[in-house]
Design an enzyme around this catalytic site. Sequence first.
Site, PDB file in Angstrom:
ATOM      1  N   ARG A   1       5.106 -13.164   9.517  1.00  0.00           N
ATOM      2  CA  ARG A   1       5.746 -11.883   9.232  1.00  0.00           C
ATOM      3  C   ARG A   1       7.067 -11.799   9.991  1.00  0.00           C
ATOM      4  O   ARG A   1       7.284 -12.495  10.977  1.00  0.00           O
ATOM      5  CB  ARG A   1       4.829 -10.720   9.575  1.00  0.00           C
ATOM      6  CG  ARG A   1       4.603 -10.519  11.070  1.00  0.00           C
ATOM      7  CD  ARG A   1       3.528  -9.479  11.363  1.00  0.00           C
ATOM      8  NE  ARG A   1       3.908  -8.154  10.937  1.00  0.00           N
ATOM      9  CZ  ARG A   1       3.288  -7.481   9.956  1.00  0.00           C
ATOM     10  NH1 ARG A   1       2.280  -7.996   9.312  1.00  0.00           N
ATOM     11  NH2 ARG A   1       3.677  -6.277   9.639  1.00  0.00           N
TER      12      ARG A   1
ATOM     13  N   LYS B   1       4.552   0.868   9.215  1.00  0.00           N
ATOM     14  CA  LYS B   1       4.745   2.149   8.522  1.00  0.00           C
ATOM     15  C   LYS B   1       4.213   3.300   9.359  1.00  0.00           C
ATOM     16  O   LYS B   1       4.792   4.384   9.382  1.00  0.00           O
ATOM     17  CB  LYS B   1       4.022   2.107   7.171  1.00  0.00           C
ATOM     18  CG  LYS B   1       4.774   1.310   6.120  1.00  0.00           C
ATOM     19  CD  LYS B   1       4.059   1.410   4.783  1.00  0.00           C
ATOM     20  CE  LYS B   1       3.705   0.059   4.212  1.00  0.00           C
ATOM     21  NZ  LYS B   1       2.370  -0.030   3.666  1.00  0.00           N
TER      22      LYS B   1
ATOM     23  N   GLU C   1       0.883  -1.151   0.000  1.00  0.00           N
ATOM     24  CA  GLU C   1       0.000   0.000   0.000  1.00  0.00           C
ATOM     25  C   GLU C   1       0.933   1.215   0.000  1.00  0.00           C
ATOM     26  O   GLU C   1       1.799   1.299   0.871  1.00  0.00           O
ATOM     27  CB  GLU C   1      -0.810  -0.046   1.301  1.00  0.00           C
ATOM     28  CG  GLU C   1      -2.098   0.676   1.255  1.00  0.00           C
ATOM     29  CD  GLU C   1      -2.825   0.599   2.594  1.00  0.00           C
ATOM     30  OE1 GLU C   1      -3.506   1.559   2.918  1.00  0.00           O
ATOM     31  OE2 GLU C   1      -2.679  -0.423   3.317  1.00  0.00           O
TER      32      GLU C   1
HETATM   33  P1  ATP Z   1       2.592  -1.871   7.661  1.00  0.00           P
HETATM   34  O1  ATP Z   1       1.827  -2.282   8.866  1.00  0.00           O
HETATM   35  O2  ATP Z   1       4.023  -1.589   7.931  1.00  0.00           O
HETATM   36  O3  ATP Z   1       1.921  -0.776   6.900  1.00  0.00           O
HETATM   37  P2  ATP Z   1       1.520  -3.673   5.820  1.00  0.00           P
HETATM   38  O4  ATP Z   1       1.494  -5.139   5.891  1.00  0.00           O
HETATM   39  O5  ATP Z   1       0.252  -2.948   6.002  1.00  0.00           O
HETATM   40  O6  ATP Z   1       2.642  -3.166   6.765  1.00  0.00           O
HETATM   41  P3  ATP Z   1       1.680  -3.402   3.014  1.00  0.00           P
HETATM   42  O7  ATP Z   1       2.180  -2.268   2.234  1.00  0.00           O
HETATM   43  O8  ATP Z   1       0.231  -3.671   2.949  1.00  0.00           O
HETATM   44  O9  ATP Z   1       2.157  -3.170   4.490  1.00  0.00           O
HETATM   45  O10 ATP Z   1       2.507  -4.721   2.731  1.00  0.00           O
HETATM   46  C1  ATP Z   1       2.985  -5.139   1.493  1.00  0.00           C
HETATM   47  C2  ATP Z   1       3.416  -6.571   1.626  1.00  0.00           C
HETATM   48  O11 ATP Z   1       4.484  -6.675   2.547  1.00  0.00           O
HETATM   49  C3  ATP Z   1       2.296  -7.451   2.138  1.00  0.00           C
HETATM   50  O12 ATP Z   1       2.187  -8.572   1.289  1.00  0.00           O
HETATM   51  C4  ATP Z   1       2.718  -7.835   3.514  1.00  0.00           C
HETATM   52  O13 ATP Z   1       2.336  -9.134   3.803  1.00  0.00           O
HETATM   53  C5  ATP Z   1       4.243  -7.711   3.466  1.00  0.00           C
HETATM   54  N1  ATP Z   1       4.777  -7.357   4.776  1.00  0.00           N
HETATM   55  C6  ATP Z   1       4.539  -6.246   5.486  1.00  0.00           C
HETATM   56  N2  ATP Z   1       5.168  -6.278   6.674  1.00  0.00           N
HETATM   57  C7  ATP Z   1       5.841  -7.456   6.720  1.00  0.00           C
HETATM   58  C8  ATP Z   1       6.677  -8.099   7.689  1.00  0.00           C
HETATM   59  N3  ATP Z   1       6.963  -7.529   8.859  1.00  0.00           N
HETATM   60  N4  ATP Z   1       7.198  -9.299   7.368  1.00  0.00           N
HETATM   61  C9  ATP Z   1       6.925  -9.871   6.198  1.00  0.00           C
HETATM   62  N5  ATP Z   1       6.148  -9.340   5.254  1.00  0.00           N
HETATM   63  C10 ATP Z   1       5.599  -8.142   5.501  1.00  0.00           C
HETATM   64 MG    MG Z   2      -1.126  -1.755   5.519  1.00  0.00          MG
END
Ligand code: ATP
Ligand code: MG
Length: 607
Positions: free
Chosen positions: A310, A320, A75
């Site tokens: 994760r 983020k 995102e």
């Molecule tokens: P955040 O909470 O930091 O915003 P998010 O999962 O909402 O993380 P996205 O941009 O939606 O962030 O994630 C993009 C991809 O990265 C997704 O497929 C997610 O599963 C993966 N991802 C995010 N954080 C992790 C993590 N800590 N370990 C492994 N994969 C991750």
């Molecule tokens: Mg997110």
Amino acid sequence: MSHRTPAPAPHNAKPAKAAAPEAVKPSNFLRQIIEQDLAKATYATRHWGGSPGDAAHHAAGQPDPAKIRTRFPPEPNGYLHIGHAKSICLNFGLARDYGGVCHLRFDDTNPEKEDVEYVNSIIDAVKWLGFDWTANGNAHLYQASDYFDFMYRAAEYLIEAGHAYVDEQTVEQIRINRGDFGKPGVDSPFRARTPAENLARFREMRDHQHEDGSMVLRAKIDMASPNINLRDPAIYRIRRATHHNTGDKWCIYPMYTFAHPIEDALENITHSICTLEFEDQRPFYDWLMERLTEGGLLSAPPPHQYEFARLNLTYVVTSKRKLAQLVYDHKVSGWDDPRMPTIVGLRRRGYTPEALQLFAERIGVTKSDSWIDYSTLEGCLREMLDSTATRAMAVLDPVKLVLTNWDEVMGAGTLDDCSAPIHPHHPELGKRAFKIGKEVWIDRTDFEETPPKGFFRLFPGNKVRLKYGHVIECSGCTKDADGKITEVLASLIPDTKSGTPGSDAVKVKGVITWVAVADGLPVEVRMYDRLFIEAQPDAGGKDFIEGLNPNSLKVVTAFVEPSLVAAKADEKFQFERHGYFVADRVDHSGTKPVFNLAVGLKDSWGK
Ligand code: ATP
Ligand code: MG
């Protein structure tokens, strides 16, 4: 644990792009699933229309040249962090290893939070990590908001087929009527409306005729399902917001759980890999794929979702939102502050794509959550830099050492030439040259007036070698009025210079690094430490700001050997006996050199 041993890379060689596939990769459950799917030819009949699209679009195309398709779907609401690096290495790595393609998809269905600054930073981060979304002549770079038209059509199809309805209960009523783990849900009074009524209402929603939040479109599944996610989940909501791609075209937006499977299917994804929190969403993913493939809207077989644990890394936060708070509250200098676990921060700290790939490989993929110690990440960097980083001498906490007999032995004003290998394991890279003279800088900690037990460096009466130079014998020191040591005094022992015949006749237990006052270069060195003192700064809803390490940055003026005058931004060095340092990619210049501590020579944290 099996892992890759880094091959020595030539000095100053450009880092290799994505690590070459290895003969034997450690297997994991995702590799096994893919291998089984390939053996069973699960996806062999798929066609690819040359771009994302519905069933008819793909059917008109050629057999899909990609054996599997994965995707990395961020995102664009912040900078990517080390957790994303794991997901990038996983998704792009699997596609590379199995004759597939990995798409980079901006999951921008949420109109409020996205920003082009983030879009560009994500593109840069994926490229820098060494991956490419171009394959078979296609740049597989997509944005989910381009699929809004199809998503709307899919929603109308579900309504017409009796699988969705417009619910006008309040948010609160919907919540209460959903029930909980022990209590089945209660049907909405609007659940029994006819498809024609629902379609009319849904079109009114689309046509700006209802207030934000006044009604939602829900999938009609099972209000008594033990999986609460199947109790008629909302799939479209009204939200008057300008979208960065579609502007004001829409005032209704799809929910993530509805949008994501559709995005996957339109892109012909085979293996949709996400983190464990989405496990309970998988039944809805499958339900939606079944409805839309049986209706002929999406091509079969549909993608499948697989979940992995994760990355949780100690001493950092990986969200983020929390990283944004550190930036906006000025706890760090920006998203690329070298203490940040963002990809731009790690890069500025001295991390290389190879080090992050090695880390992703070493931690592997599992199905259960665990914590990885920060030292594992540091170990990967140390390992990569040991074989590649140029060596240099540096004095980080300088005090002057005066060789009291220099004028008699060497001649007043003389400077003597010294040299050292650029890299001890790569003699072919040649040597670095520097001078020694009557005065040299040494580290304050290398002298003790009264040595503790086991101290072999400078103290009155002891002999040590100045690395690559001579053996010297310490005679004492001078101090200022406050008792602070201003100079350390020693005499040079003739005929002991490194590399000359008989130079090792005088045995010493200690070797110290130094830089001549005559040719040493003053530079700024930023000594970074971990950003948090707490191993799990945000565990259990703690205020992570309170776990910040107040001493995570110390700026010193150091002296380095003259070869570093040519250091380029981003170039990495081993400052002998101190650790690995990188010329700061933002602030370093030939006239104002700035080096960041990347990682120490040994894992000394907490010891
Ligand atoms: P955040 O909470 O930091 O915003 P998010 O999962 O909402 O993380 P996205 O941009 O939606 O962030 O994630 C993009 C991809 O990265 C997704 O497929 C997610 O599963 C993966 N991802 C995010 N954080 C992790 C993590 N800590 N370990 C492994 N994969 C991750
Ligand atoms: Mg997110």
